[in-house]
Design an enzyme around this catalytic site. Structure first.
Site, mmCIF file in Angstrom:
data_model
loop_
_atom_site.group_PDB
_atom_site.id
_atom_site.type_symbol
_atom_site.label_atom_id
_atom_site.label_comp_id
_atom_site.label_asym_id
_atom_site.label_seq_id
_atom_site.Cartn_x
_atom_site.Cartn_y
_atom_site.Cartn_z
ATOM 1 N N GLU A 441 -10.691 -18.892 25.649
ATOM 2 C CA GLU A 441 -10.658 -18.458 24.240
ATOM 3 C C GLU A 441 -9.418 -18.986 23.524
ATOM 4 O O GLU A 441 -8.843 -18.288 22.691
ATOM 5 C CB GLU A 441 -10.696 -16.921 24.142
ATOM 6 C CG GLU A 441 -12.063 -16.336 24.101
ATOM 7 C CD GLU A 441 -13.023 -17.160 23.293
ATOM 8 O OE1 GLU A 441 -12.666 -17.591 22.193
ATOM 9 O OE2 GLU A 441 -14.128 -17.408 23.786
HETATM 10 C C1 FAD Z 1 -13.382 -19.491 33.977
HETATM 11 C C2 FAD Z 1 -13.485 -20.149 32.654
HETATM 12 C C3 FAD Z 1 -14.444 -19.718 31.751
HETATM 13 C C4 FAD Z 1 -14.576 -20.355 30.520
HETATM 14 N N1 FAD Z 1 -15.582 -19.968 29.653
HETATM 15 C C5 FAD Z 1 -15.866 -20.751 28.575
HETATM 16 C C6 FAD Z 1 -17.027 -20.525 27.789
HETATM 17 O O1 FAD Z 1 -17.785 -19.579 28.014
HETATM 18 N N2 FAD Z 1 -17.292 -21.374 26.762
HETATM 19 C C7 FAD Z 1 -16.483 -22.443 26.467
HETATM 20 O O2 FAD Z 1 -16.785 -23.182 25.537
HETATM 21 N N3 FAD Z 1 -15.356 -22.667 27.183
HETATM 22 C C8 FAD Z 1 -15.033 -21.853 28.226
HETATM 23 N N4 FAD Z 1 -13.906 -22.109 28.978
HETATM 24 C C9 FAD Z 1 -13.016 -23.189 28.591
HETATM 25 C C10 FAD Z 1 -11.691 -22.710 28.031
HETATM 26 O O3 FAD Z 1 -11.885 -22.114 26.778
HETATM 27 C C11 FAD Z 1 -10.740 -23.921 28.010
HETATM 28 O O4 FAD Z 1 -10.394 -24.185 29.345
HETATM 29 C C12 FAD Z 1 -9.513 -23.667 27.171
HETATM 30 O O5 FAD Z 1 -9.862 -23.573 25.817
HETATM 31 C C13 FAD Z 1 -8.462 -24.781 27.316
HETATM 32 O O6 FAD Z 1 -9.040 -26.048 27.261
HETATM 33 P P1 FAD Z 1 -8.707 -27.115 28.424
HETATM 34 O O7 FAD Z 1 -8.969 -26.440 29.717
HETATM 35 O O8 FAD Z 1 -9.442 -28.374 28.155
HETATM 36 O O9 FAD Z 1 -7.176 -27.361 28.303
HETATM 37 P P2 FAD Z 1 -6.427 -28.437 27.315
HETATM 38 O O10 FAD Z 1 -6.998 -28.355 25.949
HETATM 39 O O11 FAD Z 1 -6.432 -29.752 27.981
HETATM 40 O O12 FAD Z 1 -4.981 -27.824 27.307
HETATM 41 C C14 FAD Z 1 -4.069 -27.945 28.409
HETATM 42 C C15 FAD Z 1 -2.750 -27.294 28.043
HETATM 43 O O13 FAD Z 1 -2.159 -27.971 26.935
HETATM 44 C C16 FAD Z 1 -1.903 -27.082 25.875
HETATM 45 N N5 FAD Z 1 -2.225 -27.755 24.607
HETATM 46 C C17 FAD Z 1 -3.341 -28.464 24.309
HETATM 47 N N6 FAD Z 1 -3.282 -28.898 23.043
HETATM 48 C C18 FAD Z 1 -2.127 -28.477 22.528
HETATM 49 C C19 FAD Z 1 -1.489 -28.603 21.253
HETATM 50 N N7 FAD Z 1 -2.069 -29.247 20.239
HETATM 51 N N8 FAD Z 1 -0.289 -28.004 21.083
HETATM 52 C C20 FAD Z 1 0.289 -27.316 22.074
HETATM 53 N N9 FAD Z 1 -0.251 -27.168 23.298
HETATM 54 C C21 FAD Z 1 -1.447 -27.748 23.522
HETATM 55 C C22 FAD Z 1 -2.786 -25.857 26.099
HETATM 56 O O14 FAD Z 1 -2.204 -24.677 25.601
HETATM 57 C C23 FAD Z 1 -2.903 -25.825 27.620
HETATM 58 O O15 FAD Z 1 -1.865 -25.068 28.171
HETATM 59 C C24 FAD Z 1 -13.720 -21.432 30.190
HETATM 60 C C25 FAD Z 1 -12.738 -21.839 31.088
HETATM 61 C C26 FAD Z 1 -12.626 -21.232 32.311
HETATM 62 C C27 FAD Z 1 -11.596 -21.751 33.282
#
Ligand code: FAD
Length: 598
Positions: A441
């Site tokens: 989220e």
């Molecule tokens: C168990 C689980 C359930 C999930 N359920 C759902 C679901 O139901 N539906 C769905 O759509 N998604 C779901 N997700 C996905 C989840 O919402 C994403 O993993 C999350 O939004 C982060 O995206 P990412 O993993 O690609 O990390 P990234 O976007 O690659 O981010 C990696 C890190 O970099 C930081 N970061 C990235 N961009 C910036 C920026 N511009 N400025 C500062 N910091 C930044 C982030 O804070 C994070 O710490 C789920 C994930 C998990 C693990």
């Protein structure tokens, strides 16, 4: 096995004595929420959570979900029967407006029930929780035809919901979404793409699953401006709501993950699946935000829920485990040693978690009541100010309650010593489960940026000014009350720190945005402490009033409230000074190393 007792009395104190739910009687649905009905609903929810869902928590963790060769997914033993109870009890729709077939009761009740569900079994609670979010998005943005076809089944729990944003190359940066939608002659769209990490994407709890999917219509602009939202059902319903043909969407695999094993986290493949547009073309992100905001509050509640159940178990253990003697001499001379709850350092941990939980629950309740005002009031000004509150406090609740919720599960695990590290006691599951609310989220760093980068300055700072005015007003009004000085004075000081931090950003972040980026997480936690401190001041005031009125059998609980509130302002609230100092240090030491210097 872990223990859990739903904190019904705590909730009733908040509703009746702190927030005076009777003052909202003019809102639709509130007149139906008589005190005895609320008590009965909470009692039923507590029974379901304590008797049915809690025993399944460990089962869910050890068994997990299983995908079969045909792409179907089985949930852990017992989940199906438990979900039937959710359906029979009508729990999904308790706060859905009655014109859509819900019970129209206050959202504060839904958030409370969701806290109980999350404490008892977070992985299970996500199935109904996501469905509630999808319902909210369809109510706000769906066409009447979509609403008529989907909402009754979803509210009843016959069909569940999901949210599909994430793709392999796209997490935080939704502008990178590639899922493609092609317009069809009949008004539907063909959806093609791969979504990952989709919670509750496939399971055996309901006959149909309604996916809300963000995608890009052929020819749409790049970035977030070109995103549209679609309803893509697993089984396409006939116009009368009966089930029709299987849609071209399937679970390709399940993620192996650290916690919440009872919830299926799916890779979802859309191979030309049929979908229908929700909201206007290219306005999908705003529509999805309805679901995301709902879900962000829900995720904040997950942080509180795990902190609460971890606390309850740590207390039970601390009363039972015999080690060492009290510093002031043996307290239980007949036993070989005293229970560890006599040790100040163990109490420090227990009091820290307790003081956080009680205020966090109040903050959720306050905000849930605002969400009811925002949706139900007939007064436009009232709706606007409640909406401002929601916008400002949602990232704080999501970020602070889940960061601290995780920290609290670790702290509670520490009370168990080595036994906390062993699976048998269940504490390590809470630690693993509590890790994910900080990430999904919108990772918590992103919540902090949303607060600092968007919410502070929104509408000329209207929401922030209203928050400052309210807290400042409470401090001033009660400054002369000797009984409350203990709570109000430190709150005034903490508010001063928050105002200084805000001013510092105003003076130093416009020219150098990295100053805001480097200080955002500290600002979010500073904000959270002030908001929780304000909740404590209001709870202390209510407890004192209740004691003065004879307490009606709750004297011991009210005195405990006053002590716990004192702990908060003496031991947790002073952290605002540290956050302020970090913010005022600016971004230089964070940013000066070049990327290849790491
Ligand atoms: C168990 C689980 C359930 C999930 N359920 C759902 C679901 O139901 N539906 C769905 O759509 N998604 C779901 N997700 C996905 C989840 O919402 C994403 O993993 C999350 O939004 C982060 O995206 P990412 O993993 O690609 O990390 P990234 O976007 O690659 O981010 C990696 C890190 O970099 C930081 N970061 C990235 N961009 C910036 C920026 N511009 N400025 C500062 N910091 C930044 C982030 O804070 C994070 O710490 C789920 C994930 C998990 C693990």
């Amino acid at each position: 096995m872990p223990v859990y007792k739903a904190p019904v009395d705590e909730v009733l104190f908040l509703l009746n004595d702190v927030f005076h739910i009777e003052r909202y009687a003019n809102l639709p649905g509130f007149a139906d929420a008589a005190p005895d009905l609320i008590e009965a609903i909470l009692g039923e929810a507590a029974k379901l959570c304590e008797d049915v869902l809690l025993p399944l928590n460990r089962v869910g963790d050890t068994e997990g979900c299983h995908r079969h060769d045909d792409g179907s997914v089985s949930t852990p033993a017992g989940f199906k029967d438990a979900f039937k109870k959710i359906v029979e009890g009508g729990w999904i729709g308790i706060s859905v407006p009655s014109e859509f077939g819900g019970q129209g009761l206050p959202s504060a009740l839904t958030q409370t029930v969701n806290e109980f569900l999350g404490s008892a079994n977070m992985a299970f609670a996500m199935y109904p929780g996501l469905t509630q979010g999808a319902i909210a998005a369809l109510i706000a943005h769906g066409t009447p035809e979509l609403q008529k076809l989907y909402l009754p089944k979803m509210i009843a729990g016959e069909w569940t919901g999901t949210m599909n944003l994430t793709e392999p190359q796209c997490g935080t940066d939704l502008g990178l979404i590639r899922t493609k939608a092609v317009r069809q002659a009949d008004g539907s769209y063909r959806i093609t793409g791969t979504k990952i990490f989709i919670s509750a994407g496939e399971h055996d709890l309901a006959e149909n699953i309604v996916h809300l999917v963000l995608g890009r219509i052929e020819g749409a602009p790049a970035g977030t401006k070109g995103l549209s939202l679609f309803v893509v059902p697993k089984v396409v319903p006939n116009p009368d709501g009966s089930l029709g043909a299987r849609n071209a969407v399937a679970c390709g695999s399940l993620e192996e993950k650290m916690g919440i094993h009872g919830n299926s986290t799916c890779v979802m493949n859309y191979d030309g699946a049929t979908g229908w547009l929700v909201a206007e073309e290219n306005h999908g992100l705003a529509a999805m935000f309805t679901m995301m905001n709902e879900a962000r509050l829900g995720v904040g509640v997950q942080g509180l829920a795990l902190s609460e159940v971890a606390y309850q178990n740590a207390v039970a253990y601390a009363k039972d485990r015999l080690q060492g003697r009290a510093m002031t001499g043996a307290k239980f001379k007949d036993k070989p040693a005293d229970p560890i709850i006599v040790h100040p350092d163990v109490r420090r941990v227990l009091m820290s978690i307790r003081a956080f939980n009680e205020a966090a629950r109040a903050l959720v309740m306050w905000t849930a009541l605002k969400s009811d005002v925002a949706r139900r009031s007939s007064d436009a000004k009232e709706r606007e100010s409640a909406d401002d509150h929601m916008g400002l406090l949602t990232p704080v609740i999501k970020g602070v309650l889940t960061d601290q919720g995780f920290a609290n599960t670790v702290a509670a695990q520490q009370v168990f010593g080595g036994h906390g590290y062993i699976k048998e006691w269940g504490m390590e599951q809470y630690v693993r489960d509590a890790r994910i609310p900080m990430i999904y989220e919108g990772a918590n760093g992103i919540q902090a940026l949303d607060l600092v980068g968007r919410k502070l300055a929104k509408d000329g700072g209207r929401a922030l000014t209203a928050f400052f005015t309210e807290v400042q007003g409470f401090v001033k009004e009660n400054a002369g009350d000797a009984g409350l000085t203990l709570y109000v004075e430190p709150l005034g000081k903490a508010l001063g720190h928050l105002q200084q931090a805000t001013m510092w950003f105003a003076q130093n972040a416009l020219a150098k945005p990295e100053n805001a980026g480097a200080g955002a997480t500290d600002y979010m936690h500073l904000f959270g402490l002030v908001a929780l401190g304000y909740m404590w001041a209001r709870m202390a005031q209510a407890a004192k009033q209740k004691l003065a009125a004879g307490a009606n059998g709750a004297g011991e609980r009210m005195n405990a409230k006053l002590v716990t509130g004192r702990f908060f302002v003496e031991r947790l609230l002073p952290d605002t000074a540290t956050h302020l100092a970090r913010i005022q240090a600016g971004a230089a030491s964070t940013m000066d190393l070049p990327a290849d210097g790491f």
